[in-house]
Design an enzyme around this catalytic site. Structure first.
Site: not given
Ligand SMILES: *Cc1c(COP(=O)(O)O)cnc(C)c1O
Length: 361
Positions: A102, A172, A196
């Site tokens: 990511w 993030d 998540k």
């Molecule tokens: C799942 C995840 C993403 C991607 O998220 P989307 O909502 O599918 O774009 C990005 N960063 C992290 C840390 C993730 O766990």
């Protein structure tokens, strides 16, 4: 009705009481005679829902008044572009720490809009650790410094934040938001896909310091400009209404049933310890991450034998422990133990692993 123990990395388990409440309110939301799925996002009744989702998030996370909360779509992946388009506009530079897939995607997107620098990476060891950071290597006039706070695929987490001085820290937090208290004031921007640890898929939450809004590049599409959403209370266009409602229910559960993020942290630490302690003494299974950088939420582990890994995943699923297969880039197994995973689920998984070890060692 049977419910399994769902260790999926995302979309992931939700608190059962939240699902029951949503079911109860499905056909008639609080006497409105409508489902939340059906109502206008401009109606009074929906206004109540989105306002309480925001105020609960502010309360539970302790978000300071000089930060905006935005309810967007497009996933955390859209933020990989939205952050540079809105922030990379003074020096045109930004620093990135590469701690997994990511973070790499965020960096690559950032590099399309300006000078993105890699200050450190843990790619050399399959992202099994968080690289040590030396502030002397940071770009002093960067427009922001980007990290992925919890690395969902690899199971690592920053236990200390980089010292970025006046450079806004952007994180993030998709897979760790709401898992423990966080000092929002240390960040310029926090963003998370909700699927998540917060709600079903479809909602992206952005928490942004107000002074970082209003500097977007001219090429920025209206929908990608934070200002658009800040000025319109996340209602410039139709928001992901039902997912915001689900986030509200999850936040009520966190506040009223769990007792807030300090309590949530204790529960999560206890769950993670059960699993890590087992892994550390096991003769069959082992964790893939260095102990000091372990995640509270995502726990990857292996047996060292791919066939045995596959056998474990299969037998675990048959025993109702599902979605334990590791990410294709790491192999092995991964147990995602988000907020909604009850302690009992982790205890039973550990007991199952003990039994599997006896039978297969
Ligand atoms: C799942 C995840 C993403 C991607 O998220 P989307 O909502 O599918 O774009 C990005 N960063 C992290 C840390 C993730 O766990």
């Amino acid at each position: 009705m049977k419910r399994v123990y769902n260790f999926s990395a995302g979309p992931s388990i939700l608190p059962e009481s939240v699902l029951r409440r949503a079911a109860d309110e499905m056909l008639d939301y609080q006497g409105s005679g409508q489902s939340v799925m059906e109502m206008s996002h401009r109606s009074k009744v929906y206004e109540g829902i989105i306002n309480s989702a925001e105020s609960l998030l502010r309360e539970v996370m302790g978000i300071p008044d000089n930060y905006k909360v935005l309810f967007l779509q497009g996933g955390a992946s859209s933020q990989f572009a939205m952050v540079p388009m809105n922030l990379m506009t003074k020096s045109g530079k930004a620093d990135y720490v590469i701690t997994g897939q990511w973070a790499t995607k965020a960096y690559k997107e950032g590099a399309r809009y300006g000078q993105a620098n890699i200050v450190a990476s843990s790619k050399d060891k399959t992202f099994s650790y968080i690289p040590k950071l030396d502030p002397a290597t940071f770009t002093p006039d960067a427009d922001y410094f980007h990290i992925c706070l919890n690395n969902t695929i690899y199971g690592t987490k920053f236990h200390t934040l980089p010292e970025t001085g006046n450079v806004p820290l952007v994180a993030d937090v998709s897979s760790c938001i709401l898992s423990e208290p966080i000092d929002v004031s240390k960040f310029g921007v926090l963003y998370a896909g909700a699927q998540k640890n917060m709600a079903p898929a479809g909602l992206t939450v952005v928490i942004i310091r107000e002074d970082l809004i209003g500097h977007a590049m001219d090429i920025t599409p209206t929908m990608f400009n934070y200002q658009t959403h800040a000025d319109n209370g996340s209602m410039f266009n139709t928001p992901p209404c039902y997912t915001i409602y689900m986030a509200k229910l999850v936040l009520e559960w966190l506040k009223n049933d769990i007792g807030g993020l300090e309590e949530m942290k204790k529960i999560n630490e206890n769950k993670a310890k059960l699993l890590y302690d087992f892994l550390d003494q096991s003769k069959l299974f082992k964790g893939t991450v260095v102990p000091e950088d372990r995640s509270l939420m995502n726990v990857p582990f292996i047996t060292g034998n791919e066939e045995l890994d596959a056998k474990f995943v299969k037998e675990a699923a048959a025993a109702d422990f599902v979605n334990l297969k590791g990410h294709r880039s790491v192999g092995g197994m991964r147990a995602s133990i988000y907020n909604a995973m009850p302690t009992e689920g982790v205890e039973k998984l550990v007991a199952f692993m003990e039994q599997f070890e006896k039978e297969n060692l």
